[in-house]
Design a protein around this motif. Structure first.
Motif, short mmCIF file in Angstrom:
data_model
loop_
_atom_site.label_atom_id
_atom_site.label_comp_id
_atom_site.label_asym_id
_atom_site.label_seq_id
_atom_site.Cartn_x
_atom_site.Cartn_y
_atom_site.Cartn_z
N GLU A 433 0.83 -1.21 0.00
CA GLU A 433 0.00 0.00 0.00
C GLU A 433 0.87 1.26 0.00
OE1 GLU A 433 -2.80 -0.14 3.17
OE2 GLU A 433 -3.84 -1.91 2.40
N ARG A 449 1.58 3.75 3.44
CA ARG A 449 0.47 4.38 4.17
C ARG A 449 0.58 4.16 5.67
NH1 ARG A 449 -3.17 6.31 0.67
NH2 ARG A 449 -3.20 5.45 -1.46
N ASP A 450 1.29 3.16 6.11
CA ASP A 450 1.43 2.91 7.55
C ASP A 450 2.55 3.74 8.18
OD1 ASP A 450 3.68 1.72 6.54
OD2 ASP A 450 3.19 -0.32 7.18
N ARG A 452 5.77 3.89 7.27
CA ARG A 452 7.13 3.42 7.00
C ARG A 452 7.63 3.96 5.67
NH1 ARG A 452 7.03 -2.86 7.04
NH2 ARG A 452 5.05 -2.43 5.97
#
Length: 703
Positions: A433, A449-450, A452
């Motif tokens: 993602e 998106r997280d 990272r």
């Protein structure tokens, strides 16, 4: 091989090339396929005992008349003479009367070749005998080239039909053009038919019932007479041959040669089956197939001979199989040898080198052992590469030319899942993602998106021919590194702002203070501008060494033209001209365009700065074996040997009063070296005092 073997089989089938071998097989089968002799056929032999009792041959016709007179009361069915009576004799009348009295006496005619190619010449028995005979017939026997009698002759009219056919009253049409041989189905070896001596019959030693209703053949069997022939079953007299012919015709036992279509089929079909087996079966299976085809051909020939009374020689088929199998084996062995040699040399070996691990049986064994050793080394190298891949701390994927993953390490499976092999790498990246589209072009950070950030780096994987066969893709977790880089960038911006703002203010105040001493103003302004250049150079140098490269295909010729245009105003002030060479076609490398552009701008700026007025700066691009070299040559004051050793060191400046202007901060060439090294290249300097300088940038070319 198939075409040549088929032509050989077709040409050999039924030809004289293998006639002796055909005859040997025929004789063997004839000996194995005997039959009981007809008991109604009796031979009266003119044997050695009769010659001893009655005198030497030829006998007077009266003696033959006496024999017929002796047989007449016994009422035989027919008497068939295998003795020629072509010459007239005073006793012909008495012999003719004896023949009339018996009623069924058959005589042979003499058939001889005509003169000068004329038709066959037929000589009948002497006049009274020919009229008294119940039938006349020829007894032509034709030996094969090996001297063995296997055929009887049937010749065209006006030649008489064979004597046995005349006895049986057969009316089968005769050949129309030339004599035709027909195979003789032998009942058995010599002596298979009941035989009584001529002298014994004259003496009345044979009972009447012995001859009653029988077919009696009279002929020579004495060893001293010439009427003897070699047959498949042994030496046999002419009268015994006639007995065999008569017996076979009477029983309807005939033996015919197979027709040409069948001979061609039996010669070619097994060959084609074997050739098909060569394409699909293993060597051991092909050997079994060849043996099976040979055995099947022999079995078919024997079955046709014994059951259908058809002679179909297996020799041609066996000969072709025995010829083709070793030839094919030799050809495949030669190809295997060439393949082993080529593969071994492709792996870097030389078959001329001695083979380790003891002696070998032959050349192919040596090649196989050498290739096995090379494969073992390649296998060890593969395991070594696997171990290296497994030991890498970052997620690493190996792809083919189509972007399909063919290998991955443990961190890669931990990051992207266990089902990596066979998947498209772009689809795997979408699992993470990323923010924006995932791209495999060059090396760049991949923000997820997280929160990272992964540093995606790619390297081409070269194939056997040197072309790109895929890529090695690394995904390193750069979250902390990117955070640190952002902090560093903020610090650099702060440092730049804090250094630039006071100097800018100083320059502004100087412009607004017209009453100051001009010399002092000039010195203060020069120092302020030098401080500003130092701040800019320091920031650029720091970014060149630490920033993440945004790799993408870069057209170096385009970069050169763009930087030359950027420096055109400065060059025009000194009437310096840029000359470009080797940029007729685009020239690409994989790199960060902004950094490469700044590096070449620094080289061009130095060249303009140190070139005399109205000079030329030559920028040449040269491609060589996957590398591209860009040289920048000026005609300035040049460098000494000591200066060249430290020309790329940071903050290194050289006094050149004739160049004029600001001497700079000494970071421009250090920036160039840092950028080139980070792109996997190298930069060198060639110069001498008063002869100008030549800077060469060497980078990897990409397609």
């Amino acid at each position: 091989m198939a075409v040549l073997a088929t032509a050989a089989a077709a040409g050999s089938a039924g030809s004289a090339l293998l006639a002796r071998a055909d005859g040997a097989v025929y004789d063997l089968l004839a000996g194995l396929n005997g039959r009981p002799a007809d008991p109604s056929i009796i031979i009266i032999a003119i044997d050695d005992r009769s010659l001893a009792e009655l005198g030497r041959w030829p006998w007077p016709r009266a003696r033959h008349a006496a024999l017929l007179n002796t047989l007449a009361p016994m009422r035989p069915e027919a008497v068939i003479y295998d003795v020629l009576f072509t010459e007239p004799d005073p006793a012909d009348e008495s012999l003719a009367k004896a023949m009339d009295a018996l009623g069924s006496v058959f005589l042979p005619v003499l058939v001889a070749p005509g003169l000068n190619g004329a038709d066959l010449n037929q000589v009948p028995p002497a006049g009274p005998l020919a009229r008294a005979a119940a039938g006349l017939g020829q007894v032509i026997i034709r030996p094969d080239p090996d001297g063995v009698v296997r055929l009887r002759e049937r010749c065209p009219a006006p030649t008489a039909r064979p004597l046995a056919e005349a006895v049986l009253g057969l009316t089968r049409p005769l050949p129309t053009d030339s004599c035709v041989g027909e195979l003789i189905p032998f009942a058995g070896p010599p002596g298979v038919y009941r035989t009584v001596s001529f002298g014994s019959v004259l003496r009345g030693e044979a009972p009447a019932e012995f001859f009653a209703g029988k077919r009696v053949l009279v002929g020579a069997m004495a060893l001293g007479m010439t009427d003897h022939f070699q047959t498949p079953l042994g030496g046999m007299s002419g009268v015994e041959l006639q007995a065999n012919i008569l017996d076979a015709l009477d029983r309807g036992v005939t033996r015919a040669e197979a027709g040409k279509p069948l001979r061609l089929a039996i010669a070619i079909l097994p060959l084609w089956i074997l050739m098909a087996g060569f394409l699909f079966l293993k060597p051991a299976q092909n050997l079994s197939l060849a043996i099976g085809l040979g055995a099947a051909t022999i079995g078919l020939s024997a079955a046709l001979f014994g059951l259908a009374h058809v002679w179909l020689s297996p020799v041609t088929t066996l000969a072709i199989l025995l010829l083709v199998f070793p030839l094919w084996g030799w050809r495949r062995l030669a190809m295997a040898s060439d393949y082993l040699k080529a593969e071994f040399e492709r792996l870097g070996g030389r078959l001329a080198e001695p083979v380790a691990n003891g002696p070998v049986a032959d050349v192919v064994a040596a090649q196989a052992r050498a290739l096995s050793g090379a494969i073992s080394r390649m296998d060890a190298l593969r395991r070594f590469a696997d171990d290296i891949l497994a030991s890498l701390p970052d997620a690493t994927l190996v792809t083919d030319a189509d972007g399909i993953v063919i290998q991955a390490n443990g961190p890669g499976e931990a990051l992207l899942g266990s089902d990596l092999v066979g998947a498209r790498v772009i689809d795997l990246l979408r699992r993470l993602e990323p923010i924006g589209d995932a791209s495999l072009t060059g090396s760049h950070p991949l923000e997820l998106r997280d929160g990272r950030t992964l540093l995606l780096m790619t390297a081409p994987r070269r194939g056997e021919g040197g072309g790109q066969a895929g890529e090695v893709i690394s995904l390193a977790d750069a979250t902390e590194l990117m955070a640190t880089a952002r902090q560093r960038e903020q610090a650099l911006q702060l440092l730049t702002h804090d250094m630039r703002s006071p100097q800018t203010s100083i320059l502004a105040l100087l412009q607004q203070s017209p009453g100051l001493e001009p010399t002092v103003v000039g010195r203060i302004a020069a120092n302020a501008r030098r401080t500003l250049a130092l701040a800019d150079g320091f920031v650029q140098f720091a970014r060149a060494e630490a920033s993440i490269l945004n790799r993408a295909p870069v057209d170096l010729c385009d970069v050169i033209s763009e930087m030359a245009d950027e420096l055109w105003p400065q060059a025009q002030q000194k009437k310096v001209a840029f000359v470009q060479e080797g940029c007729e076609e685009p020239c690409f490398t994989m790199g960060d365009r902004s950094l490469l552009s700044r590096a070449f701008a620094n080289l061009f700026q130095n060249a303009v700065k140190y070139s005399p007025a109205s000079a030329q700066i030559v920028v040449a691009v040269v491609r060589d074996k996957g590398r591209v070299r860009i040289s920048v040559t000026d005609s300035g004051p040049g460098l000494s040997r000591e200066e060249m050793e430290s020309v790329f060191e940071p903050f290194k400046r050289f006094a050149r009063p004739q160049a004029g202007g600001d001497p700079g901060a000494g970071l421009g060439l250090a920036f160039v070296r840092s950028v080139v090294l980070r792109h996997g290249g190298q930069v060198t300097c060639e110069a001498a005092p008063e002869t100008g300088a030549r800077f060469v940038v060497d980078l990897l070319e990409c397609e």
